[in-house]
Design a protein around this motif. Structure first.
Motif, PDB file in Angstrom:
ATOM      1  N   SER A   1       0.822  -1.214   0.000  1.00 61.10           N
ATOM      2  CA  SER A   1       0.000   0.000   0.000  1.00 61.10           C
ATOM      3  C   SER A   1       0.850   1.257   0.000  1.00 61.10           C
ATOM      4  CB  SER A   1      -0.969   0.006   1.181  1.00 61.10           C
ATOM      5  OG  SER A   1      -0.276   0.117   2.399  1.00 61.10           O
TER       6      SER A   1
ATOM      7  N   SER B   1       0.787   3.808  -3.255  1.00 56.61           N
ATOM      8  CA  SER B   1       0.091   5.072  -3.008  1.00 56.61           C
ATOM      9  C   SER B   1       0.794   6.220  -3.709  1.00 56.61           C
ATOM     10  CB  SER B   1       0.013   5.362  -1.507  1.00 56.61           C
ATOM     11  OG  SER B   1       1.281   5.731  -1.021  1.00 56.61           O
ATOM     12  N   LYS B   2       0.003   7.098  -4.211  1.00 56.27           N
ATOM     13  CA  LYS B   2       0.494   8.315  -4.856  1.00 56.27           C
ATOM     14  C   LYS B   2      -0.170   9.489  -4.160  1.00 56.27           C
ATOM     15  CE  LYS B   2       2.511   6.385  -8.556  1.00 56.27           C
ATOM     16  NZ  LYS B   2       3.655   5.689  -8.154  1.00 56.27           N
ATOM     17  N   GLU B   3       0.621  10.482  -3.826  1.00 53.05           N
ATOM     18  CA  GLU B   3       0.056  11.684  -3.216  1.00 53.05           C
ATOM     19  C   GLU B   3      -0.698  12.465  -4.284  1.00 53.05           C
ATOM     20  OE1 GLU B   3       0.236  12.843  -0.013  1.00 53.05           O
ATOM     21  OE2 GLU B   3       1.119  10.923   0.515  1.00 53.05           O
TER      22      GLU B   3
ATOM     23  N   SER C   1       3.256  14.638   5.146  1.00 52.74           N
ATOM     24  CA  SER C   1       2.924  13.541   4.244  1.00 52.74           C
ATOM     25  C   SER C   1       4.004  13.520   3.179  1.00 52.74           C
ATOM     26  CB  SER C   1       1.550  13.757   3.624  1.00 52.74           C
ATOM     27  OG  SER C   1       1.556  14.954   2.887  1.00 52.74           O
TER      28      SER C   1
ATOM     29  N   ARG D   1       6.089   7.636   3.275  1.00 50.93           N
ATOM     30  CA  ARG D   1       6.046   6.470   2.378  1.00 50.93           C
ATOM     31  C   ARG D   1       7.226   5.542   2.646  1.00 50.93           C
ATOM     32  NH1 ARG D   1       6.378   6.765  -4.176  1.00 50.93           N
ATOM     33  NH2 ARG D   1       5.903   4.586  -4.544  1.00 50.93           N
TER      34      ARG D   1
END
Length: 128
Positions: free
Chosen positions: A16, A20-22, A103, A108
Motif C-alpha cells: 500500500s 500510493s500516490k500523493e 505527508s 512512504r
C-alpha cells in the motif's frame, strides 16, 4: 501461523505504501470532535482481535484467574492503565511530532521500511 500472519501484514503495508500516490490537490479530512474521536477509537480497540489476544496472553502468564478476587481486579486495573497509557503516549506522539504531520516521501519510505522489518521478523518467527 503467527509469523506468516506478520509477513502478510508487512507485505500489505509495503504494497500500500509503494502503490500510493500523493494527490497534489487533495484536501485533508475534517477534524473529528473529541467525543467522536473517542467513540471511534474505543470501537476500533474493542473490535481489535490483537487486543483480545494480548489480554488473554497476559491472563495466561500471570494466572490471574487462580488469584484471589482483589489481586485479579488489581491485575485487570493495571492492564487497563498500562494499555491506556500506551495509547495516550502513542497518540500524543503522532499528533505532536512534526514528522507525523508531514505527508509525502518520508512517510512512504518509513512505511515501506516498517513493513519490510515486520516481514523479516515474521519470516524469522515462522521458520525458526
Amino acid at each position: 501461523l503467527g509469523g506468516l500472519y506478520l509477513v502478510w501484514i508487512g507485505a500489505r503495508i509495503v504494497w500500500s505504501a509503494w502503490a500510493s500516490k500523493e494527490t497534489p490537490g487533495a484536501q485533508p479530512a475534517a477534524p473529528l470532535s473529541p467525543r467522536k474521536a473517542f467513540v471511534l477509537a474505543l470501537a476500533t480497540q474493542l473490535s481489535n482481535p490483537k487486543s483480545l489476544v494480548f489480554v488473554t496472553s497476559l491472563f495466561a502468564v500471570t494466572r490471574l484467574a487462580e488469584a484471589p478476587l482483589g489481586v485479579g481486579l488489581a491485575g485487570v486495573a493495571i492492564m487497563v492503565a498500562v494499555s491506556s497509557a500506551y495509547y495516550v503516549v502513542y497518540g500524543a506522539l503522532l499528533r505532536l511530532t512534526p514528522l507525523a504531520r508531514r505527508s509525502g516521501r518520508w512517510r512512504r519510505w518509513l512505511s515501506i521500511a516498517f513493513g519490510a522489518l515486520l516481514m523479516a521478523y515474521g519470516a524469522r518467527l515462522a521458520f525458526s
